[in-house]
Design an enzyme around this catalytic site. Structure first.
Site, mmCIF file in Angstrom:
data_model
loop_
_atom_site.group_PDB
_atom_site.id
_atom_site.type_symbol
_atom_site.label_atom_id
_atom_site.label_comp_id
_atom_site.label_asym_id
_atom_site.label_seq_id
_atom_site.Cartn_x
_atom_site.Cartn_y
_atom_site.Cartn_z
ATOM 1 C CB SER A 1 -0.950 0.011 1.203
ATOM 2 O OG SER A 1 -0.234 0.258 2.383
ATOM 3 C CE LYS B 1 -2.557 2.028 4.698
ATOM 4 N NZ LYS B 1 -1.645 0.894 4.861
#
Lengths: 137, 451
Positions: free
Chosen positions: A56, A93
């Site tokens: 991701s 993230k």
């Protein structure tokens, strides 16, 4: 890091001029091999390593299998790549923070951002300062 | 003034740094061979689980209350302890490390608001390492230790003490009425160095609270009890008279550490110091009839010589089997020192800690083939040394029997437990089914972050 011999001699002669009579400038100013620990880790007591699993963060340059350096002494700000705790698990993230609004953004269009539900708190565990990517997997 | 910085439920807190899902759940950490609880989370304490309680007695909470039990992970605890100590030590000119999770900061001659400083120590350890601590401040070590107990209790059991004393408690900055009321609310058994036996004797004599004890006349105490208790009373009255060396030993580990008078740079000098510290620690170990399962070694530079390059290293060296043998412990400590020593630094402090302590009489012998008094074999004990205070038994018959078993049941069915088979660590010999990874000390065991 190799040092140009001529350059070094020049530096020494300068030092000798400036600090005439000083016992051994060579000892004091001897070149030391570059130590990656010193370069990459600003807060050794607060820095931890983590292994990344998943894709991701690919567009932020962090791939599956990379090792990230996580510094807990750095205050997490908008735009930082962070390690956050989501449902008890560590996740990497990008932190998006505007006022009291906060979300965790993926750097890969096929992954959704993580937006905390009402009342859900997001713990930012640490700030990613560097990533180590092995080219010989 | 002294401040005692002490980790809350230290081993459990270390586990929670990397396993955030354990936060808020009842957790215990079990001693080696998963025998009994050596650390409990607040939630586990609330279930009534006692310190040292055997696992089989609390196992039923696993099903009924979701109790989570973990095997002690000393590599992790040692590293996080080192980080915590280094951070705390940077706040005061002198630091004495008392145990894996406690250190005294000596603030004598340091101006400024001590409570504010200690709040910052606490905040920084929490932020940087993720470990919650409490800080107790007082004019003597005994009072600092007591203040720490109050800071912890006030946090864990609201209502037990004024809530302002939670987390950081300064007994030296209180007015007399307030101090007296707090001492009156604390039972005498909570005082550092007052053991169960002396505690019971005191209660029999009508001395129930710390206030009762403080009001005794030290000379009378010496006559009726002991010199040790007399010192304790003087300390409670505010006169510092206990050196850390004479202090009551911490329960779960033995620590010997020193700040050097002048900076030490050479490995050989550090080795000498480490040898001395380990020998001293081994002596203490034998005095309490225990053996150690692992040796923690640490060395560090002084955070107060700002121009010096800073370094702190620590490592945990497991022993092949629990030992109280000085030579064996020293060899392990030196193995650790070789691992962490870096040239070119000016070392200001070093220490040795013996952990995974167990009673010598509780040691599990894999097979009772040896004379209990005879030295255990040191074949392949990792450090490449032979240590034998007593002549080794002739083990020819044993070897023959082993060969016979291996012939009949296949190679390797039987081996010497101490042989370090295949160069593996001794994890195979210990029952540690619930051990978490060595997150910070092994490259292959670092925590996983999903992306």
């Amino acid at each position: 890091m190799p040092v140009n011999e001529v350059g070094q001699a020049w530096v020494w002669s300068i030092l000798n001029t400036i600090q005439a009579g000083f016992p051994s400038p060579a000892e004091e100013y001897a070149s030391e091999r570059v130590d990656l620990n010193k370069v990459l880790i600003k807060h050794p007591l607060a820095t931890f390593l983590m292994r990344v699993r998943g894709a991701s963060m690919r567009e932020a340059g962090i791939d599956d299998g990379d090792v990230v350096l996580v510094d807990r002494a750095v205050k997490p700000c908008h735009g930082h790549v962070v390690v956050a705790v989501v449902d008890g698990e560590f996740t990497v993230k990008r932190l998006w923070k505007r006022g009291s609004n906060l979300k965790l953004q993926a750097a890969n269009p096929t992954y959704p951002d993580i937006v905390p539900r009402d009342g859900q708190t997001v713990e930012v565990w640490g700030v990613v300062t560097n990533a180590i990517k092995s080219m010989q997997k | 003034m002294y401040a005692l910085v002490d980790g809350n439920n230290f081993y459990v807190s270390c586990e929670r740094v990397f396993r955030r899902s354990l936060v808020g759940k009842p957790v215990v950490v079990l001693s080696n061979n998963d025998g009994c609880a050596i650390a409990r989370s607040d939630e586990a304490k609330a279930l009534g689980i006692k310190m040292g309680q055997p696992w089989f007695q609390c196992k039923h909470f696993e099903g009924s209350h979701g109790l989570i039990a973990l095997s002690a992970n000393f590599s992790l605890y040692g590293d996080l302890s080192d980080r915590m100590m280094s951070i705390a030590g940077s706040f005061a000119p002198r630091q004495e490390i008392y145990s894996i999770d406690e250190s005294f900061l000596d603030f004598s001659g340091v101006p400024g608001d001590l409570v504010a400083t200690c709040i910052e120590v606490r905040a920084r350890v929490l932020q940087w390492v993720g470990l919650p601590t409490c800080v107790g401040i007082g004019p003597t070590k005994t009072l600092a230790k007591l203040a720490n107990h109050i800071a912890k209790t006030a946090e864990r059991k609201p209502g037990s003490y004024p809530s302002a004393l939670a987390q950081v408690c300064h007994l030296g900055a209180m007015g007399k009425p307030e101090l007296d009321s707090i001492l009156a609310a604390t039972s005498v058994g909570e005082v550092w160095g007052v053991g169960r036996r002396i505690g019971a004797q005191l209660v029999d004599a009508g001395v129930r609270t710390v206030l009762d004890l403080v009001r005794l006349d030290p000379t009378t105490v010496r006559r009726r009890f002991s010199v040790v208790l007399e010192k304790t009373v003087r300390e409670l009255q505010g006169t510092a008279c206990i050196e850390l060396d004479d202090a009551p030993p911490p329960k779960q580990q033995i620590m010997v550490s020193r700040s050097f008078g002048h900076a030490v740079t050479r490995g050989v000098d550090l080795a000498t110091a480490i040898t001395e510290f380990t020998s001293r620690a081994a002596e203490k170990l034998r005095n309490q009839h225990s053996s150690a399962g692992a040796v923690v070694v640490f060395i560090r530079t002084s955070p107060f010589r700002a121009d010096d390059p800073q370094y702190s290293g620590s490592t945990t060296v497991p022993l092949v089997r629990p030992s109280a043998d000085s030579a064996e412990l020293v060899a392990s400590a030196l193995t650790g020192l070789r691992r962490i020593y870096r040239k070119g630094y000016r070392y200001a402090k070093a220490g040795v800690m013996l952990v995974e302590l167990q009673s010598q009489y509780l040691q599990q012998f894999e097979l009772d083939w040896y004379d209990k008094d005879a030295e255990l074999p040191t074949i392949g004990s990792g450090a490449g040394h032979q240590v034998n205070a007593t002549p080794q038994r002739d083990r020819t018959l044993l070897m023959t029997a082993m060969d016979e078993v291996n012939r009949r049941y296949g190679r390797g069915s039987l081996h010497l437990a101490s042989a370090g088979v295949g160069g593996a660590s001794r994890s195979w010999s210990m029952k540690q089914e619930r051990k978490t990874p060595r997150y910070t000390t092994e490259w292959d065991e670092m925590p996983i972050a999903r992306a």
